[in-house]
Scaffold this motif. Structure first.
Motif: not given
Length: 197
Positions: A92-100, A127-140, A185-191
Protein backbone atom coordinates in the motif's frame (compact mmCIF):
# COMPACT_ATOMS: atom_id res chain seq x y z
CA UNK A 1 -24.75 1.77 28.05
CA UNK A 2 -22.33 -1.18 28.33
CA UNK A 3 -21.09 -2.05 31.81
CA UNK A 4 -17.53 -1.24 32.82
CA UNK A 5 -16.24 -4.73 32.05
CA UNK A 6 -17.28 -4.39 28.38
CA UNK A 7 -15.54 -1.03 28.15
CA UNK A 8 -12.40 -2.42 29.80
CA UNK A 9 -12.44 -5.37 27.38
CA UNK A 10 -12.69 -2.95 24.46
CA UNK A 11 -9.77 -0.91 25.85
CA UNK A 12 -7.71 -4.10 26.25
CA UNK A 13 -8.44 -5.12 22.66
CA UNK A 14 -7.62 -1.67 21.31
CA UNK A 15 -4.34 -1.64 23.29
CA UNK A 16 -3.20 -4.69 21.28
CA UNK A 17 -3.22 -2.67 18.07
CA UNK A 18 0.10 -1.37 16.71
CA UNK A 19 0.86 2.14 17.91
CA UNK A 20 -1.67 2.04 20.75
CA UNK A 21 -0.76 1.39 24.35
CA UNK A 22 -3.18 1.20 27.28
CA UNK A 23 -3.42 5.00 27.68
CA UNK A 24 -3.93 5.71 23.99
CA UNK A 25 -6.48 2.91 23.79
CA UNK A 26 -8.37 4.33 26.76
CA UNK A 27 -8.47 7.80 25.18
CA UNK A 28 -9.60 6.33 21.84
CA UNK A 29 -12.39 4.28 23.45
CA UNK A 30 -13.62 7.23 25.52
CA UNK A 31 -13.64 9.40 22.38
CA UNK A 32 -15.56 6.73 20.47
CA UNK A 33 -18.13 6.44 23.25
CA UNK A 34 -18.60 10.22 23.37
CA UNK A 35 -19.06 10.26 19.58
CA UNK A 36 -21.13 7.09 19.50
CA UNK A 37 -23.46 8.00 16.64
CA UNK A 38 -20.78 9.69 14.55
CA UNK A 39 -17.89 7.24 15.08
CA UNK A 40 -18.53 4.19 17.25
CA UNK A 41 -21.60 2.75 15.54
CA UNK A 42 -20.32 3.24 11.97
CA UNK A 43 -16.90 1.87 13.01
CA UNK A 44 -18.47 -1.23 14.57
CA UNK A 45 -20.63 -1.78 11.47
CA UNK A 46 -17.66 -1.38 9.12
CA UNK A 47 -15.50 -3.71 11.23
CA UNK A 48 -18.18 -6.40 10.92
CA UNK A 49 -18.36 -5.85 7.16
CA UNK A 50 -14.59 -6.02 6.73
CA UNK A 51 -14.38 -9.10 8.97
CA UNK A 52 -16.90 -10.83 6.72
CA UNK A 53 -15.54 -9.71 3.33
CA UNK A 54 -11.77 -9.16 3.59
CA UNK A 55 -9.63 -11.81 1.97
CA UNK A 56 -6.10 -12.34 0.76
CA UNK A 57 -5.51 -12.21 -3.00
CA UNK A 58 -4.80 -15.75 -4.16
CA UNK A 59 -2.24 -14.44 -6.64
CA UNK A 60 -0.17 -11.78 -4.87
CA UNK A 61 -1.21 -11.80 -1.19
CA UNK A 62 -2.74 -8.28 -1.18
CA UNK A 63 -5.80 -7.71 1.00
CA UNK A 64 -9.10 -6.87 -0.67
CA UNK A 65 -12.68 -8.05 -0.96
CA UNK A 66 -12.30 -10.55 -3.82
CA UNK A 67 -10.17 -13.63 -4.45
CA UNK A 68 -8.05 -11.74 -7.01
CA UNK A 69 -7.21 -8.11 -6.20
CA UNK A 70 -7.76 -5.24 -8.68
CA UNK A 71 -4.00 -4.88 -9.24
CA UNK A 72 -3.67 -8.50 -10.37
CA UNK A 73 -6.82 -8.22 -12.49
CA UNK A 74 -5.52 -5.13 -14.30
CA UNK A 75 -4.07 -6.36 -17.61
CA UNK A 76 -2.22 -3.06 -18.09
CA UNK A 77 -0.09 -4.00 -15.07
CA UNK A 78 0.95 -7.32 -16.61
CA UNK A 79 4.10 -5.70 -17.97
CA UNK A 80 6.68 -8.22 -16.80
CA UNK A 81 7.50 -6.42 -13.53
CA UNK A 82 6.87 -7.80 -10.04
CA UNK A 83 7.71 -5.81 -6.92
CA UNK A 84 8.32 -8.11 -3.95
CA UNK A 85 7.35 -6.65 -0.57
CA UNK A 86 7.34 -7.96 2.98
CA UNK A 87 3.71 -7.26 3.84
CA UNK A 88 0.53 -5.59 2.63
CA UNK A 89 1.37 -2.30 4.40
CA UNK A 90 4.48 -2.07 2.21
CA UNK A 91 2.42 -2.76 -0.94
CA UNK A 92 0.00 0.00 0.00
CA UNK A 93 2.92 2.38 0.68
CA UNK A 94 4.29 1.66 -2.80
CA UNK A 95 0.86 2.23 -4.33
CA UNK A 96 0.53 5.58 -2.54
CA UNK A 97 3.59 6.81 -4.43
CA UNK A 98 1.78 6.12 -7.72
CA UNK A 99 5.10 5.38 -9.48
CA UNK A 100 5.12 1.60 -9.84
CA UNK A 101 2.85 0.29 -12.61
CA UNK A 102 3.60 -3.44 -12.43
CA UNK A 103 2.30 -6.13 -10.11
CA UNK A 104 3.26 -7.11 -6.57
CA UNK A 105 4.09 -10.16 -4.55
CA UNK A 106 3.61 -10.09 -0.76
CA UNK A 107 5.93 -12.49 1.07
CA UNK A 108 4.07 -12.38 4.38
CA UNK A 109 7.20 -11.60 6.39
CA UNK A 110 10.96 -12.05 6.22
CA UNK A 111 13.36 -14.84 7.06
CA UNK A 112 14.27 -14.74 10.73
CA UNK A 113 16.30 -17.32 12.61
CA UNK A 114 15.33 -15.71 15.94
CA UNK A 115 11.60 -16.00 15.19
CA UNK A 116 11.98 -19.42 13.51
CA UNK A 117 10.70 -18.11 10.16
CA UNK A 118 12.16 -20.13 7.32
CA UNK A 119 11.63 -20.05 3.53
CA UNK A 120 8.74 -22.50 3.83
CA UNK A 121 6.86 -19.99 6.01
CA UNK A 122 6.92 -17.28 3.32
CA UNK A 123 5.33 -17.05 -0.14
CA UNK A 124 8.63 -17.64 -1.96
CA UNK A 125 7.51 -20.81 -3.83
CA UNK A 126 4.48 -18.89 -5.15
CA UNK A 127 6.85 -16.17 -6.38
CA UNK A 128 8.88 -18.70 -8.34
CA UNK A 129 5.68 -20.11 -9.86
CA UNK A 130 4.49 -16.63 -10.86
CA UNK A 131 7.80 -15.84 -12.55
CA UNK A 132 7.37 -18.89 -14.76
CA UNK A 133 3.64 -18.49 -15.46
CA UNK A 134 3.40 -14.69 -15.90
CA UNK A 135 6.45 -14.17 -18.12
CA UNK A 136 8.17 -11.93 -15.58
CA UNK A 137 11.31 -10.17 -16.82
CA UNK A 138 12.26 -8.14 -13.71
CA UNK A 139 11.79 -8.71 -10.00
CA UNK A 140 12.22 -5.65 -7.80
CA UNK A 141 13.13 -6.59 -4.23
CA UNK A 142 11.50 -3.84 -2.18
CA UNK A 143 12.19 -5.34 1.21
CA UNK A 144 12.83 -3.33 4.34
CA UNK A 145 16.46 -2.31 4.88
CA UNK A 146 16.79 -4.44 8.01
CA UNK A 147 19.02 -7.47 8.63
CA UNK A 148 16.06 -9.83 8.11
CA UNK A 149 14.98 -7.92 4.99
CA UNK A 150 18.44 -8.11 3.48
CA UNK A 151 18.79 -11.81 4.38
CA UNK A 152 15.48 -12.49 2.65
CA UNK A 153 16.54 -10.47 -0.41
CA UNK A 154 19.75 -12.50 -0.71
CA UNK A 155 17.83 -15.77 -0.36
CA UNK A 156 15.36 -14.77 -3.09
CA UNK A 157 18.21 -13.59 -5.31
CA UNK A 158 19.83 -17.03 -4.96
CA UNK A 159 16.54 -18.76 -5.82
CA UNK A 160 15.92 -16.61 -8.91
CA UNK A 161 19.48 -16.31 -10.20
CA UNK A 162 19.58 -16.66 -13.97
CA UNK A 163 15.78 -16.63 -14.36
CA UNK A 164 15.02 -12.88 -14.34
CA UNK A 165 16.67 -9.51 -13.88
CA UNK A 166 16.81 -8.75 -10.16
CA UNK A 167 16.87 -5.20 -8.83
CA UNK A 168 16.41 -3.63 -5.42
CA UNK A 169 15.33 -0.24 -4.18
CA UNK A 170 18.18 2.24 -4.08
CA UNK A 171 18.75 5.73 -2.64
CA UNK A 172 16.31 7.15 -0.21
CA UNK A 173 15.61 4.04 1.86
CA UNK A 174 17.59 4.37 5.10
CA UNK A 175 19.30 1.39 6.71
CA UNK A 176 16.89 0.02 9.28
CA UNK A 177 14.00 1.88 7.61
CA UNK A 178 10.59 0.39 6.82
CA UNK A 179 8.62 1.22 3.67
CA UNK A 180 5.36 1.90 5.47
CA UNK A 181 6.96 4.87 7.28
CA UNK A 182 8.53 6.52 4.20
CA UNK A 183 7.04 9.47 2.37
CA UNK A 184 5.93 9.20 -1.27
CA UNK A 185 8.92 11.19 -2.58
CA UNK A 186 11.42 8.88 -0.88
CA UNK A 187 9.68 5.79 -2.26
CA UNK A 188 9.60 7.37 -5.74
CA UNK A 189 13.34 8.18 -5.65
CA UNK A 190 14.21 4.71 -4.39
CA UNK A 191 12.09 2.99 -7.04
CA UNK A 192 13.46 5.11 -9.88
CA UNK A 193 17.07 4.51 -8.80
CA UNK A 194 16.82 0.76 -8.30
CA UNK A 195 19.97 -1.23 -9.01
CA UNK A 196 20.92 -4.81 -9.93
CA UNK A 197 21.18 -7.24 -7.04
Amino acid sequence: MPDRSDIETLIDLMARMPGLGPRSARRAVLHLIRKRALLLTPLADMMQTVAATARECLNCGNIGTSDICPICENNARANGLICVVEDVADLWAMERSGVFKGRYHVLGGTLSALDAVGPEDLRIPQLVTRIESEEITEVILALNATIDGQTTAHYIADQLEGRVTLTSLAQGVPIGGELDYLDDGTITAALNARKPV
